[in-house]
Write an enzyme that holds these catalytic residues in place. Structure first.
Site, PDB file in Angstrom:
ATOM      1  N   ASP A 160      28.060  19.553  44.074  1.00 22.44           N
ATOM      2  CA  ASP A 160      26.685  20.037  44.197  1.00 22.44           C
ATOM      3  C   ASP A 160      25.926  19.707  42.929  1.00 22.44           C
ATOM      4  OD1 ASP A 160      28.247  21.778  42.651  1.00 22.44           O
ATOM      5  OD2 ASP A 160      26.877  23.450  42.969  1.00 22.44           O
TER       6      ASP A 160
ATOM      7  N   CYS B 103      47.524  49.172  32.048  1.00 19.34           N
ATOM      8  CA  CYS B 103      48.016  47.866  31.612  1.00 19.34           C
ATOM      9  C   CYS B 103      48.924  48.008  30.398  1.00 19.34           C
ATOM     10  CB  CYS B 103      46.856  46.909  31.319  1.00 19.34           C
ATOM     11  SG  CYS B 103      46.066  47.131  29.712  1.00 19.34           S
TER      12      CYS B 103
ATOM     13  N   ASP C 298      36.740  24.231  41.428  1.00 16.29           N
ATOM     14  CA  ASP C 298      35.338  23.886  41.612  1.00 16.29           C
ATOM     15  C   ASP C 298      35.231  22.368  41.709  1.00 16.29           C
ATOM     16  OD1 ASP C 298      35.697  23.001  39.081  1.00 16.29           O
ATOM     17  OD2 ASP C 298      34.311  24.399  38.140  1.00 16.29           O
ATOM     18  N   SER C 299      34.047  21.883  42.009  1.00 14.61           N
ATOM     19  CA  SER C 299      33.882  20.449  42.257  1.00 14.61           C
ATOM     20  C   SER C 299      33.673  19.671  40.975  1.00 14.61           C
ATOM     21  CB  SER C 299      32.664  20.231  43.143  1.00 14.61           C
ATOM     22  OG  SER C 299      31.487  20.553  42.415  1.00 14.61           O
TER      23      SER C 299
ATOM     24  N   CYS D 180      47.100  48.983  27.158  1.00  8.07           N
ATOM     25  CA  CYS D 180      46.700  50.390  27.046  1.00  8.07           C
ATOM     26  C   CYS D 180      47.901  51.324  26.971  1.00  8.07           C
ATOM     27  CB  CYS D 180      45.781  50.767  28.208  1.00  8.07           C
ATOM     28  SG  CYS D 180      44.148  50.003  28.056  1.00  8.07           S
TER      29      CYS D 180
ATOM     30  N   GLY E  28      24.697  28.032  41.605  1.00  2.00           N
ATOM     31  CA  GLY E  28      23.436  27.990  40.864  1.00  2.00           C
ATOM     32  C   GLY E  28      23.003  29.338  40.338  1.00  2.00           C
TER      33      GLY E  28
ATOM     34  N   GLN F 253      22.592  25.936  47.330  1.00  2.21           N
ATOM     35  CA  GLN F 253      21.753  25.882  46.135  1.00  2.21           C
ATOM     36  C   GLN F 253      20.307  26.214  46.536  1.00  2.21           C
ATOM     37  OE1 GLN F 253      22.548  25.701  43.019  1.00  2.21           O
ATOM     38  NE2 GLN F 253      24.643  24.861  42.960  1.00  2.21           N
TER      39      GLN F 253
ATOM     40  N   ASP G 297      34.034  34.761  40.666  1.00  5.65           N
ATOM     41  CA  ASP G 297      34.807  34.320  39.501  1.00  5.65           C
ATOM     42  C   ASP G 297      33.884  34.382  38.302  1.00  5.65           C
ATOM     43  OD1 ASP G 297      33.283  31.694  40.191  1.00  5.65           O
ATOM     44  OD2 ASP G 297      34.122  31.348  38.206  1.00  5.65           O
TER      45      ASP G 297
ATOM     46  N   CYS H  92      43.618  53.353  32.029  1.00  8.46           N
ATOM     47  CA  CYS H  92      44.177  52.053  32.410  1.00  8.46           C
ATOM     48  C   CYS H  92      45.693  52.048  32.248  1.00  8.46           C
ATOM     49  CB  CYS H  92      43.553  50.963  31.539  1.00  8.46           C
ATOM     50  SG  CYS H  92      44.156  49.306  31.914  1.00  8.46           S
TER      51      CYS H  92
ATOM     52  N   HIS I  64      44.059  43.151  29.219  1.00 14.73           N
ATOM     53  CA  HIS I  64      43.353  44.374  29.603  1.00 14.73           C
ATOM     54  C   HIS I  64      42.091  44.075  30.408  1.00 14.73           C
ATOM     55  CE1 HIS I  64      41.384  48.199  29.692  1.00 14.73           C
ATOM     56  NE2 HIS I  64      40.302  47.576  29.260  1.00 14.73           N
TER      57      HIS I  64
END
Lengths: 381, 381
Positions: free
Chosen positions: B151, B316, B97-98, B319, B226, B199, B276, B314, B345
């Site tokens: 931004d 993983c 990110d910025s 689990c 935003g 934005q 994200d 699951c 997990h």
């Protein structure tokens, strides 16, 4: 008939020192000795997943603390979930201590009697009692491969008189633990071993008397306890030296709670087969990384831009993948990954040292190995 | 001639919703979209080793925070150590990110001007300046595959007037960032992509105007920023809905900082390709485990003796190897391993959801998938 799945086999003995290499057969696999046991206090070696302990680190045996697991989550709960091995997903051997050391070091201690010890939980102050019999039952509920008999672990220093009184109680407790253990039904003796603990503070006469009295139990192995309680390090080694000749050659000897990397071969040279210590994991978290060139204090500014691995001679994931600069960054940032990577490295270092020691004994070069270690730096230049 | 290693390829589009499946080609591998990017704020996804992110989790792209890495350990240091990929031992794609979001949410903010933002470090109060140009340079020093333009991220709520002023500044900053990025020598444009950020607070007219103005940059991809600043969740989705028709079909769209598991398909249904969020890792550490049957609050007493895995569906390591009872024990004991296993997990759950979404789009069944998700419980019964 129950099969005896616990036995100790000596493979080689050093002709110069008291060092031996052997195999400890347990119901959960074979342990190559001399062995260092990573400490999994609360059913986890802090920062490490069992798959790493089993895979990359190839640890064969872990230590877990009865005191902690008794208080939380409880031995009955762990038994109902299939025992400690299944609970923590660890298929290999487990040694549990008796809880005595933690009672004497962590809890609000209330009272010691010949029947046992009444103490207050360090978590919430609740009152509990450990007896020689109850701690055997707790450890069997956990499903431990090697149980320890309840002992009194005196602080340092204490008078000879107190040390004698305390040691004699530890011997009586060990007898009571044994009598109880032997009455347990089924295959208990085939699947589990109970080790008594030699005490006697820093008095060689008491250590030898204690060891001699415990020999009458004909136990599968013997521990030397009451070390690392604040005494100067040469004293700890002296106590082991004094005790070892009394113990039987064909039984494993376990020095509890030791030691620093450079001390590991010293204990082995004095006839010790098993050790445990929180140092590799605790020091890792505190920023002290053990390497073949001495200790690295990772927060030092000189590592800020250091592109090299923690230990160029180490083959662990941490050293193969990350720079000292990255580890320093994670440490400074308080990142969880720091603890995981640092612990992985330090435990690997300990286990690598033990593999070097074992290889040296098996190949007849342990005295030379010991000399090399004694000349090595403790901190990196 | 420099080779263009960054491009986006659409593989399938949902005939009912705005969902698409595609491939994002980067200098560090191919990213299958829609994609969720685990957040590696300080050059580590808290609690996870890169080998697990790459191996078991098969994450293709991570997010790292320019603000945090700029302050500690510094972008120049990371560049001198070979860039962020090498620093954190992550061979796959990285989006940075910025720094704008952190400046506006974490730091002691001093002053916003048309040239940039003067702020105080949340670590020690030191004064720093970010400009559209400097944050491009920082991200290139890190070696990021996808850079974000600086931004201004307004809090919620703000007036239409403030939102317009702020949005217009974000557009000017994006133009400045682009002009600077395009002047950079060598293969910069072939190896890195710079995304501007739409934005406009919670005003659809401003969002659409912002998107339209940013289109002039002909960027490789566009972000909707935003969001997740305290607004009601339906508003976040509404802003994406309003923005999406303005954006070019053939460029990836990235919704920043979203969302809960049940929201992931909602964003995809509105044309989002990338997301994200710290939720899977942060909630894991706080005891909230996401499962196919809803969220598990692991500290609840009902899990004390629960022998089952966190999520029976699951695959993983957590689990497959551990019970809810064991995870609850680790959580209660404050053990590091809890954070590691829980994060593994939860991130797996997010990535599995994204794989389900992608598969549904590719096989033409995304509308049915969306209906199923909308009927699923949020907490386990």
């Amino acid at each position: 008939m129950s099969e005896d799945r616990f036995h100790f086999e000596i493979q080689a003995e050093c002709p110069v020192t008291r060092a031996r290499a052997g195999l400890l057969h347990t119901a959960h696999g074979i342990v190559e000795t001399p062995v260092f046991m990573p400490v999994g206090t609360q059913a986890t070696v802090k920062g490490l997943a069992p798959r790493d302990l089993e895979g990359e680190l190839d640890a064969r045996i872990l230590l877990a603390n009865t005191y902690h697991l008794y208080l939380r989550p409880g031995a009955d709960l762990i038994r109902s979930l299939g025992g400690l091995h299944r609970f923590m997903s660890w298929p290999r051997a487990i040694l549990t201590d008796s809880g005595g050391y933690q009672v004497f070091s962590l809890s609000g201690l209330r009272k010691i009697t010949d029947h046992g010890v009444i103490f207050q939980s360090h978590l919430n102050g609740d009152t509990h009692t450990f007896t020689p019999e109850s701690t055997v039952d707790l450890q069997l509920a956990l499903g431990s491969d090697i149980l320890m008999a309840l002992d009194e672990c005196p602080e340092y220093p204490v008078s000879h008189e107190y040390a004698r009184t305390s040691m004699e109680r530890t011997v009586r407790w060990a007898r009571a633990a044994y009598a109880h253990f032997e009455k347990r039904p089924g295959d208990t003796r085939g699947r589990h071993a109970l080790f008594p603990i030699v005490q006697g503070s820093m008095f060689t006469d008491l250590r030898q008397q204690c060891a001699a009295e415990l020999l009458e139990l004909d136990a599968r192995g013997y521990a030397v306890g009451g070390l690392s309680v604040g005494e100067p390090r040469p004293l700890s080694l002296e106590m082991v030296e004094a005790t070892e000749p009394v113990l039987l050659r064909d039984r494993p000897r376990y020095a509890m709670g030791v030691g620093m990397p450079d001390e590991l071969p010293e204990y082995v040279a004095r006839g010790i087969d098993m050790m445990d210590c929180v140092l590799p994991s605790r020091n890792a978290r505190n920023g002290c990384l053990f390497t073949s060139q001495g200790a690295v204090r990772i927060k030092q500014a000189r590592f800020r831009g250091d592109p090299g691995p923690v230990d160029p001679a180490c083959q662990c994931y941490t050293c193969k993948s990350f720079s000292r600069a990255y580890l320093r960054h994670l440490f400074q940032a308080g990142e969880i990954l720091y603890a995981a990577l640092a612990t992985l490295h330090n435990v690997r270092r300990y286990l690598d040292i033990m593999r070097e020691i074992r290889h040296a004994i098996l190949s007849g070069r342990f005295p030379e190995y010991l000399q090399t270690v004694r000349r090595a730096p403790v901190e990196i230049e």
